[in-house]
Motif scaffolding. Structure first.
Motif, PDB file in Angstrom:
ATOM      1  N   LEU A  33       0.851  -1.190   0.000  1.00 57.17           N
ATOM      2  CA  LEU A  33       0.000   0.000   0.000  1.00 57.17           C
ATOM      3  C   LEU A  33       0.887   1.241   0.000  1.00 57.17           C
ATOM      4  N   ILE A  34       0.359   2.351  -0.503  1.00 52.62           N
ATOM      5  CA  ILE A  34       1.171   3.556  -0.679  1.00 52.62           C
ATOM      6  C   ILE A  34       1.763   4.046   0.646  1.00 52.62           C
ATOM      7  N   GLU A  35       1.004   3.977   1.731  1.00 52.13           N
ATOM      8  CA  GLU A  35       1.515   4.441   3.022  1.00 52.13           C
ATOM      9  C   GLU A  35       2.705   3.594   3.474  1.00 52.13           C
ATOM     10  N   GLN A  36       2.602   2.306   3.286  1.00 56.07           N
ATOM     11  CA  GLN A  36       3.698   1.409   3.649  1.00 56.07           C
ATOM     12  C   GLN A  36       4.898   1.622   2.732  1.00 56.07           C
ATOM     13  N   TYR A  37       4.608   1.819   1.446  1.00 53.38           N
ATOM     14  CA  TYR A  37       5.691   1.998   0.484  1.00 53.38           C
ATOM     15  C   TYR A  37       6.468   3.283   0.752  1.00 53.38           C
ATOM     16  N   ILE A  38       5.769   4.344   1.141  1.00 56.46           N
ATOM     17  CA  ILE A  38       6.457   5.613   1.415  1.00 56.46           C
ATOM     18  C   ILE A  38       7.473   5.429   2.540  1.00 56.46           C
ATOM     19  N   VAL A  39       7.094   4.724   3.583  1.00 57.34           N
ATOM     20  CA  VAL A  39       8.016   4.474   4.697  1.00 57.34           C
ATOM     21  C   VAL A  39       9.227   3.669   4.214  1.00 57.34           C
TER      22      VAL A  39
END
Length: 174
Positions: free
Chosen positions: A16-22
């Motif tokens: 997911l984008i939130e996980q990928y950003i981290v």
């Protein structure tokens, strides 16, 4: 290895984008740290046995080879990224690996393929370094053998360039 781990974290485009950003922030941080730890020692190692009169030439060749390798690596990685985008989204979805938005799955898959190629090249680079760069003990043994005058096949003579310093430079021009 630090650089490879950083790129590997950035290749997790299935999240997911939130996980990928981290993961991307951590990955790019590790990528930068890894390159910082690599750049100067790599140049020093490449130029360590070059005669003083030829250091400029050797540094230029090293920089040119490094730039050329980077350009070829980026081109191949980008080509694999584009090729990965051409894979059928239904085929990629059938794996059940990519979560989140499914309308960008081709782009995410292509990015992962391109970045994983970069990780593969990091592994190849590490293997070549481990297999070709002699250990400090081996270098010391070779230098000691050279000083004794041994001409064994196991102890090749290492030229440090010291004997070449007294030689006049070649004439300039024709």
């Amino acid at each position: 290895m630090i650089t490879g781990v950083g790129v590997l974290l950035c290749s997790a485009t299935f999240l997911l984008i939130e996980q990928y950003i981290v993961l991307a922030v951590i990955g790019f941080t590790l990528f930068g740290i890894g390159l910082g730890f690599y750049a100067t020692p790599s140049t020093d190692a490449a130029l360590s046995n070059v005669p003083e009169a030829q250091v400029g030439l050797a540094a230029g060749i090293y920089t040119m080879a490094s730039s050329l390798g980077s350009a070829i690596g980026v081109a191949v990685s980008a080509a694999l990224c584009v090729a990965g985008q051409a894979v059928s989204p239904e085929f990629v979805q059938s794996w059940g690996l990519f979560i989140g938005r499914q309308d960008t799955i081709a782009l995410r898959f292509g990015g992962a393929i391109g970045l994983l190629f970069t990780v593969f090249m990091v592994v190849i680079a590490l293997a070549s370094i481990i297999l070709t760069v002699p250990s400090q003990k081996k270098l010391e043994a070779q230098r000691a053998a050279a000083e004794k005058g041994d001409t064994d096949a196991e102890a090749p003579v290492i030229h440090t360039g010291e004997a070449l310093r007294d030689v006049a430079p070649p004439p300039i021009g024709n």
